[in-house]
Write a protein that holds these residues in place. Structure first.
Motif: not given
Length: 149
Positions: A4-5, A30-33, A40-41
């Motif tokens: 994702l990043r 997983m969901a909170e990450d 953040s993006f």
């Protein structure tokens, strides 16, 4: 999260995309990450399909979502067994200090208060008080009959 990043780094307009979380695994980060990375993006829209305080996501995910985003739409999904699945659409809340107005699990009767209990025969029926539970008896009987309960 690494995928994702790297995907978001290549996106010039992360704020115009949406993060779709469909049945994120329970008791997993997983969901909170994904939500933290997306935010953040510059991500601004989250679509969640699942059951709050139940079979999907975690309490930390729910807290982050409710704190940083505003619930703008809620749609019931077809119910399987005792599931309480719904699709919710959230927009980034630019106000600091949290978003207390988004009710995660609304009462099936008054639809305004946070539900404290779910019906054990159909989790999609949830209530904030004994009074609402009693006032909703006729509709609850119809819903249970439709589910062959």
């Amino acid at each position: 999260q690494k995928q994702l990043r790297s995907f978001l780094k290549n996106q010039k307009h992360a704020h115009t995309t949406a993060l779709l979380l469909c049945y994120p695994p329970p008791l997993s980060s997983m969901a909170e990450d994904m939500l933290s990375t997306f935010k953040s993006f510059g991500g601004r829209c989250v679509i969640h399909v699942g059951e709050f305080s139940g079979l999907t996501g975690s309490s930390k995910f729910q807290h982050l979502l409710q704190r940083d985003f505003k619930l703008v739409s809620r749609y019931d999904c077809l119910q399987w067994g005792t599931d309480s699945t719904e699709a919710t659409i959230w927009w980034k809340d630019d106000k600091k200090g949290g978003n207390k107005s988004s009710v995660l699990i609304p009462c099936s009767c008054c639809k305004k208060m946070e539900a404290k209990k779910r019906c054990r025969l159909s989790r999609s029926l949830r209530y904030c008080s004994v009074e609402c539970f009693q006032d909703h008896t006729a509709e609850r009987r119809i819903r249970l009959a439709l589910n062959n309960v």
